[in-house]
Design an enzyme around this catalytic site. Structure first.
Site, PDB file in Angstrom:
ATOM      1  N   TYR A  35      -1.116   4.409   3.050  1.00 37.73           N
ATOM      2  CA  TYR A  35      -1.066   5.273   1.860  1.00 37.73           C
ATOM      3  C   TYR A  35      -1.930   6.523   2.054  1.00 37.73           C
ATOM      4  O   TYR A  35      -1.481   7.652   1.811  1.00 37.73           O
ATOM      5  CB  TYR A  35      -1.535   4.471   0.643  1.00 37.73           C
ATOM      6  CG  TYR A  35      -1.463   5.227  -0.670  1.00 37.73           C
ATOM      7  CD1 TYR A  35      -0.242   5.448  -1.292  1.00 37.73           C
ATOM      8  CD2 TYR A  35      -2.621   5.700  -1.288  1.00 37.73           C
ATOM      9  CE1 TYR A  35      -0.168   6.135  -2.506  1.00 37.73           C
ATOM     10  CE2 TYR A  35      -2.559   6.383  -2.499  1.00 37.73           C
ATOM     11  CZ  TYR A  35      -1.337   6.588  -3.100  1.00 37.73           C
ATOM     12  OH  TYR A  35      -1.261   7.269  -4.304  1.00 37.73           O
TER      13      TYR A  35
ATOM     14  N   LYS B 254      -0.479  10.379   2.221  1.00 40.17           N
ATOM     15  CA  LYS B 254      -0.815  11.438   1.249  1.00 40.17           C
ATOM     16  C   LYS B 254      -1.485  12.622   1.955  1.00 40.17           C
ATOM     17  O   LYS B 254      -1.305  13.770   1.542  1.00 40.17           O
ATOM     18  CB  LYS B 254      -1.701  10.880   0.136  1.00 40.17           C
ATOM     19  CG  LYS B 254      -0.980   9.864  -0.768  1.00 40.17           C
ATOM     20  CD  LYS B 254       0.217  10.479  -1.500  1.00 40.17           C
ATOM     21  CE  LYS B 254       0.803   9.518  -2.525  1.00 40.17           C
ATOM     22  NZ  LYS B 254       1.982  10.058  -3.221  1.00 40.17           N
TER      23      LYS B 254
ATOM     24  N   THR C 138      -0.890   2.909 -14.557  1.00 36.18           N
ATOM     25  CA  THR C 138       0.528   2.645 -14.253  1.00 36.18           C
ATOM     26  C   THR C 138       0.638   1.350 -13.452  1.00 36.18           C
ATOM     27  O   THR C 138      -0.368   0.717 -13.121  1.00 36.18           O
ATOM     28  CB  THR C 138       1.121   3.782 -13.395  1.00 36.18           C
ATOM     29  OG1 THR C 138       0.461   3.752 -12.113  1.00 36.18           O
ATOM     30  CG2 THR C 138       0.942   5.148 -14.031  1.00 36.18           C
TER      31      THR C 138
HETATM   32  N1  LIG Z   1      -1.426   5.743 -10.754  1.00 30.88           N
HETATM   33  C1  LIG Z   1      -2.431   6.302 -10.079  1.00 30.88           C
HETATM   34  O1  LIG Z   1      -3.611   6.016 -10.342  1.00 30.88           O
HETATM   35  C2  LIG Z   1      -2.153   7.303  -9.001  1.00 30.88           C
HETATM   36  C3  LIG Z   1      -3.260   7.905  -8.366  1.00 30.88           C
HETATM   37  C4  LIG Z   1      -3.042   8.844  -7.382  1.00 30.88           C
HETATM   38  C5  LIG Z   1      -1.744   9.182  -7.040  1.00 30.88           C
HETATM   39  N2  LIG Z   1      -0.680   8.583  -7.657  1.00 30.88           N
HETATM   40  C6  LIG Z   1       0.665   8.986  -7.242  1.00 30.88           C
HETATM   41  O2  LIG Z   1       1.435   9.288  -8.376  1.00 30.88           O
HETATM   42  C7  LIG Z   1       2.821   9.057  -8.102  1.00 30.88           C
HETATM   43  C8  LIG Z   1       3.406   8.213  -9.224  1.00 30.88           C
HETATM   44  O3  LIG Z   1       2.721   6.971  -9.243  1.00 30.88           O
HETATM   45  P1  LIG Z   1       2.687   5.990 -10.508  1.00 30.88           P
HETATM   46  O4  LIG Z   1       1.297   5.563 -10.653  1.00 30.88           O
HETATM   47  O5  LIG Z   1       3.421   6.591 -11.651  1.00 30.88           O
HETATM   48  O6  LIG Z   1       3.488   4.774  -9.882  1.00 30.88           O
HETATM   49  P2  LIG Z   1       4.491   3.690 -10.508  1.00 30.88           P
HETATM   50  O7  LIG Z   1       4.234   3.493 -11.951  1.00 30.88           O
HETATM   51  O8  LIG Z   1       4.413   2.539  -9.585  1.00 30.88           O
HETATM   52  O9  LIG Z   1       5.906   4.418 -10.368  1.00 30.88           O
HETATM   53  C9  LIG Z   1       6.403   4.730  -9.102  1.00 30.88           C
HETATM   54  C10 LIG Z   1       7.752   5.416  -9.229  1.00 30.88           C
HETATM   55  O10 LIG Z   1       8.232   5.648  -7.904  1.00 30.88           O
HETATM   56  C11 LIG Z   1       9.517   5.082  -7.760  1.00 30.88           C
HETATM   57  N3  LIG Z   1       9.726   4.499  -6.435  1.00 30.88           N
HETATM   58  C12 LIG Z   1       8.944   3.612  -5.810  1.00 30.88           C
HETATM   59  N4  LIG Z   1       9.533   3.225  -4.666  1.00 30.88           N
HETATM   60  C13 LIG Z   1      10.702   3.895  -4.588  1.00 30.88           C
HETATM   61  C14 LIG Z   1      11.771   3.905  -3.654  1.00 30.88           C
HETATM   62  N5  LIG Z   1      11.759   3.119  -2.559  1.00 30.88           N
HETATM   63  N6  LIG Z   1      12.836   4.706  -3.889  1.00 30.88           N
HETATM   64  C15 LIG Z   1      12.880   5.478  -4.999  1.00 30.88           C
HETATM   65  N7  LIG Z   1      11.898   5.512  -5.929  1.00 30.88           N
HETATM   66  C16 LIG Z   1      10.830   4.720  -5.722  1.00 30.88           C
HETATM   67  C17 LIG Z   1       9.595   3.970  -8.809  1.00 30.88           C
HETATM   68  O11 LIG Z   1      10.942   3.773  -9.188  1.00 30.88           O
HETATM   69  P3  LIG Z   1      11.841   2.479  -8.853  1.00 30.88           P
HETATM   70  O12 LIG Z   1      10.922   1.318  -8.712  1.00 30.88           O
HETATM   71  O13 LIG Z   1      12.779   2.417 -10.002  1.00 30.88           O
HETATM   72  O14 LIG Z   1      12.531   2.854  -7.585  1.00 30.88           O
HETATM   73  C18 LIG Z   1       8.774   4.553  -9.954  1.00 30.88           C
HETATM   74  O15 LIG Z   1       9.594   5.324 -10.792  1.00 30.88           O
HETATM   75  C19 LIG Z   1       2.857   8.374  -6.735  1.00 30.88           C
HETATM   76  O16 LIG Z   1       3.213   9.314  -5.754  1.00 30.88           O
HETATM   77  C20 LIG Z   1       1.445   7.902  -6.522  1.00 30.88           C
HETATM   78  O17 LIG Z   1       1.106   7.821  -5.158  1.00 30.88           O
HETATM   79  C21 LIG Z   1      -0.866   7.653  -8.627  1.00 30.88           C
END
Ligand SMILES: NC(=O)c1ccc[n+]([C@@H]2O[C@H](COP(=O)([O-])OP(=O)(O)OC[C@H]3O[C@@H](n4cnc5c(N)ncnc54)[C@H](OP(=O)(O)O)[C@@H]3O)[C@@H](O)[C@H]2O)c1
Length: 241
Positions: free
Chosen positions: A145, A149, A182
């Site tokens: 990861y 990134k 999330t």
């Molecule tokens: N939450 C945090 O604290 C945090 C911190 C830093 C960065 N981020 C970044 O923010 C972004 C969103 O994260 P989140 O926290 O909202 O995550 P999340 O709630 O787990 O949602 C992830 C999204 O990505 C999609 N996804 C995952 N695998 C996929 C695949 N193989 N093909 C197509 N779509 C896929 C999922 O859709 P499906 O499962 O329906 O495919 C879902 O809509 C990510 O890039 C993550 O690295 C999050």
């Protein structure tokens, strides 16, 4: 009409951002993820698994359709996976490929095709990649990861430099959204303590209600997309918006 292509719209930050965008009548969103959770007259879902890069490549014509009279076109590479939390040396090797396909290769393919498909379109164009603070500092157990990134940050920096040399006016960002409440955070809290030394800190963030609300983060991201002229840096953190 303003057109948005957003990956990962089925939950978390991507869903919140999509819902915030759709509150404005002048917007249309193409969402890309394996599941569909948004129902709206101005939302079209494209079922793609970004880890299947062959299927993605073969179906790009279904994503970047001709857009007549677009006032603005935006690509948000938001979908991301943390992968299996484990130390290098005890991981299943396919974890590296899986995480890189979803977090780097998929976004790179989409950026490449987005820029070529809409090259002659004169409206403002923005690419926003959702990165992470983990791309800037090592987190044990998260090697794939963190590396993915960091790669996404460099992809964004290079792309912005190229667009400046070409004089296209395209803006590119790589945004760290903060620690957001999330499914990804729930996955982190399920790790074993011997696979992730910061496990207790992350559990406490949840217990102490210190995680950011996805809806609030979605609204912040929209603020950046609406006024890109205010933000000149490619690498951004959500608290800078
Ligand atoms: N939450 C945090 O604290 C945090 C911190 C830093 C960065 N981020 C970044 O923010 C972004 C969103 O994260 P989140 O926290 O909202 O995550 P999340 O709630 O787990 O949602 C992830 C999204 O990505 C999609 N996804 C995952 N695998 C996929 C695949 N193989 N093909 C197509 N779509 C896929 C999922 O859709 P499906 O499962 O329906 O495919 C879902 O809509 C990510 O890039 C993550 O690295 C999050």
């Amino acid at each position: 009409m303003e057109y948005y292509f957003i990956t990962g719209t089925s939950k978390g930050i991507g869903k919140a951002l999509t819902e915030a965008i759709l509150q404005n009548d002048n917007t249309y969103v193409y969402g890309i993820s394996r599941n569909c959770a948004v129902k709206h007259a101005r939302y079209h879902h494209l079922h793609f698994d970004l880890s299947d890069t062959t299927a993605l490549r073969n179906n790009l014509h279904k994503v970047f359709v001709p857009l007549k009279e677009a006032e603005r076109i935006v690509l948000v590479n938001n979908a991301g996976v943390l992968g299996k939390i484990d130390y290098i040396g005890s991981q299943a090797t396919d974890n590296f490929e899986f995480v890189f396909d979803v977090n780097v290769i998929g976004p790179a393919i989409l950026m490449n095709t987005f820029l070529s498909a809409y090259y002659s379109q004169q409206c403002p164009k923005i690419i926003l990649n959702i990165s992470s603070g983990a791309g800037k500092r090592p987190m044990d157990g998260w090697s794939a990861y963190c590396a993915s990134k960091a790669a996404l940050d460099m992809l964004s920096l290079t792309c912005q430099k190229e667009q400046e040399l070409l004089g296209t006016g395209v803006k590119v960002y790589s945004l760290a959204p903060g620690v957001v409440d999330t499914a990804m955070q729930a996955h982190i809290r399920e790790a074993e303590s011997d696979q992730f030394s910061e496990l207790e800190r992350f559990k406490l963030l949840k217990e102490n209600k210190e995680l950011l609300d996805p809806e609030a983060v979605g609204k912040k991201i929209l603020q950046l997309l609406k006024q890109p002229q205010q933000y000149s840096s490619v690498l951004m953190r959500v608290d800078e918006i």
